[in-house]
Motif scaffolding. Structure first.
Motif, PDB file in Angstrom:
ATOM      1  N   SER A  11       1.318  -1.486  -0.123  1.00 32.17           N
ATOM      2  CA  SER A  11       0.239  -0.052   0.068  1.00 32.17           C
ATOM      3  C   SER A  11       0.870   0.940   0.009  1.00 32.17           C
ATOM      4  N   ASP A  13      -0.048   4.454   0.193  1.00 33.08           N
ATOM      5  CA  ASP A  13      -1.097   5.166   1.206  1.00 33.08           C
ATOM      6  C   ASP A  13      -1.391   5.339   2.318  1.00 33.08           C
ATOM      7  N   CYS A  15      -3.994   3.599   2.267  1.00 37.77           N
ATOM      8  CA  CYS A  15      -5.379   3.100   2.179  1.00 37.77           C
ATOM      9  C   CYS A  15      -5.646   2.078   0.765  1.00 37.77           C
TER      10      CYS A  15
END
Length: 83
Positions: A11, A13, A15
């Protein structure tokens, strides 16, 4: 060139999850290379035949904490016995 021995799900970021397919890559994000190295799926650069070493900042050594001596449990006193 970074080489992934297995596909990597990561991931960028926190999110969304992206999958980087196994194989040789021209470029990978630095964090993805670090994760792959930690997982042991970062391969060999076939052109240079060297292990790819990620540059990680050196972390200062933590001084060892001295052991705390065991403290005796507080004695329970019977308030009635003192009277």
């Amino acid at each position: 060139m970074p080489v992934l021995k297995q596909s990597l799900k990561w991931s960028p970021d926190g999110c969304r999850v992206e999958t980087i397919l196994a194989g040789e890559h021209e470029e990978l994000p630095v964090r993805a290379i670090e994760i792959a190295a930690q997982l042991g799926i970062l391969g060999v650069d076939t052109e240079n035949e060297q292990e790819i070493i990620t540059e990680q900042p050196e972390q200062p050594e933590q001084p060892e904490q001295p052991e705390q001596p065991e403290q005796p449990a507080p004695e329970k006193t019977d308030k009635k016995a003192k009277k």
